[in-house]
Design a protein around this motif. Structure first.
Motif, PDB file in Angstrom:
ATOM      1  N   UNK A 129      24.415  55.696 -31.101  1.00 54.33           N
ATOM      2  CA  UNK A 129      23.725  57.050 -31.636  1.00 54.33           C
ATOM      3  C   UNK A 129      24.795  58.481 -31.738  1.00 54.33           C
ATOM      4  N   UNK A 130      24.656  58.934 -31.974  1.00 47.14           N
ATOM      5  CA  UNK A 130      25.255  60.304 -32.370  1.00 47.14           C
ATOM      6  C   UNK A 130      24.868  60.511 -31.389  1.00 47.14           C
ATOM      7  N   UNK A 139      30.800  59.767 -25.032  1.00 48.43           N
ATOM      8  CA  UNK A 139      31.388  59.295 -26.349  1.00 48.43           C
ATOM      9  C   UNK A 139      30.932  58.417 -26.894  1.00 48.43           C
ATOM     10  N   UNK A 140      30.014  57.499 -26.176  1.00 50.02           N
ATOM     11  CA  UNK A 140      29.237  56.632 -27.056  1.00 50.02           C
ATOM     12  C   UNK A 140      28.093  56.243 -26.622  1.00 50.02           C
ATOM     13  N   UNK A 141      26.884  56.741 -27.532  1.00 55.17           N
ATOM     14  CA  UNK A 141      25.467  56.189 -26.544  1.00 55.17           C
ATOM     15  C   UNK A 141      25.598  55.061 -27.436  1.00 55.17           C
ATOM     16  N   UNK A 142      24.970  53.827 -26.938  1.00 57.15           N
ATOM     17  CA  UNK A 142      24.418  52.790 -27.499  1.00 57.15           C
ATOM     18  C   UNK A 142      23.337  52.475 -26.432  1.00 57.15           C
ATOM     19  N   UNK A 143      22.797  51.164 -27.417  1.00 61.18           N
ATOM     20  CA  UNK A 143      21.195  50.532 -27.029  1.00 61.18           C
ATOM     21  C   UNK A 143      21.652  49.167 -27.122  1.00 61.18           C
ATOM     22  N   UNK A 144      21.352  47.890 -26.990  1.00 63.25           N
ATOM     23  CA  UNK A 144      21.342  46.718 -26.810  1.00 63.25           C
ATOM     24  C   UNK A 144      19.543  45.933 -26.651  1.00 63.25           C
ATOM     25  N   UNK A 145      19.931  44.828 -26.714  1.00 66.89           N
ATOM     26  CA  UNK A 145      18.350  43.972 -26.806  1.00 66.89           C
ATOM     27  C   UNK A 145      17.704  43.719 -25.516  1.00 66.89           C
ATOM     28  N   UNK A 146      18.442  43.900 -24.315  1.00 62.35           N
ATOM     29  CA  UNK A 146      17.298  43.075 -23.090  1.00 62.35           C
ATOM     30  C   UNK A 146      17.002  42.279 -23.341  1.00 62.35           C
TER      31      UNK A 146
END
Length: 191
Positions: free
Chosen positions: A5-6, A127-134
């Motif tokens: 994500x930005x 500086x980085x926003x990210x998700x993953x499945x979990x």
């Protein structure tokens, strides 16, 4: 599966606000111990803007996060969904330590719930926003916050808190400097 994500969108802010626990990871520049700290009390975390978050650093036995941030600033904050749809959210960035000696401390303090053992506020520029499945994160039911840390802090007077911080919070387990002597004085007001 994962997405970068930005900025912290409204959906991500909502996800963050509903998590009763989050994790903070830091490490020294080289060698030493990587540290991961679980953080409870949902009212100790605040989204300041689209790329900046902060959390209350409460009294504790260790001071790794402060020492590591002062050495290199690297930090990751992670949220996991233990209820509802599976999701892991990681906020990577540069953190800084704001203590009661900093001019911005009083204004930042108003962003959080009332806690008696405030040691500092950690501000993270993402500086980085990210998700993953979990997908492998288990379902767990939240019962209640443990009040023990707040209760412990309420039982200590200013002299006892100052002595505790001087003994336990001046350097990391690897000998990195953490709290300065003037920063070991307890905050006189609750958050």
């Amino acid at each position: 599966m994962g997405k970068i994500y930005e900025r912290l969108t409204d959906r991500l802010r909502e996800f963050i606000s509903t998590q009763p626990v989050y994790f903070v990871a830091t490490a020294p520049e080289s060698g030493g111990h990587v540290n991961v700290s679980p953080k409870g009390y949902a009212d100790t975390f605040s989204v300041l803007d689209d790329l900046t978050v902060a959390y209350l650093d409460l009294d504790g036995s260790g001071v790794e996060t402060i020492a590591h941030l002062r050495e290199n600033g690297r930090v990751t904050v992670m949220f996991c969904a233990f209820q509802g749809p599976p999701k892991i959210l990681r906020l990577y960035g540069t953190g800084r330590v704001v203590t009661h000696t900093d001019p911005e401390f009083p204004d930042l303090l108003t962003r959080f719930g009332p806690h008696p053992g405030v040691r500092s506020i950690i501000v993270v520029s993402c500086d980085r926003i990210s998700d993953s499945c979990g997908y492998a994160v288990p379902f767990m039911a939240f019962e209640d916050d443990r009040a023990l840390l707040d209760q412990w802090s309420e039982r200590k007077d200013v002299i006892q808190k100052r002595a505790y911080r001087a003994k336990n919070n001046r350097e990391s387990i690897d000998g990195l400097p953490a709290l300065e002597p003037a920063e070991t004085d307890p905050v006189s007001t609750h958050s």
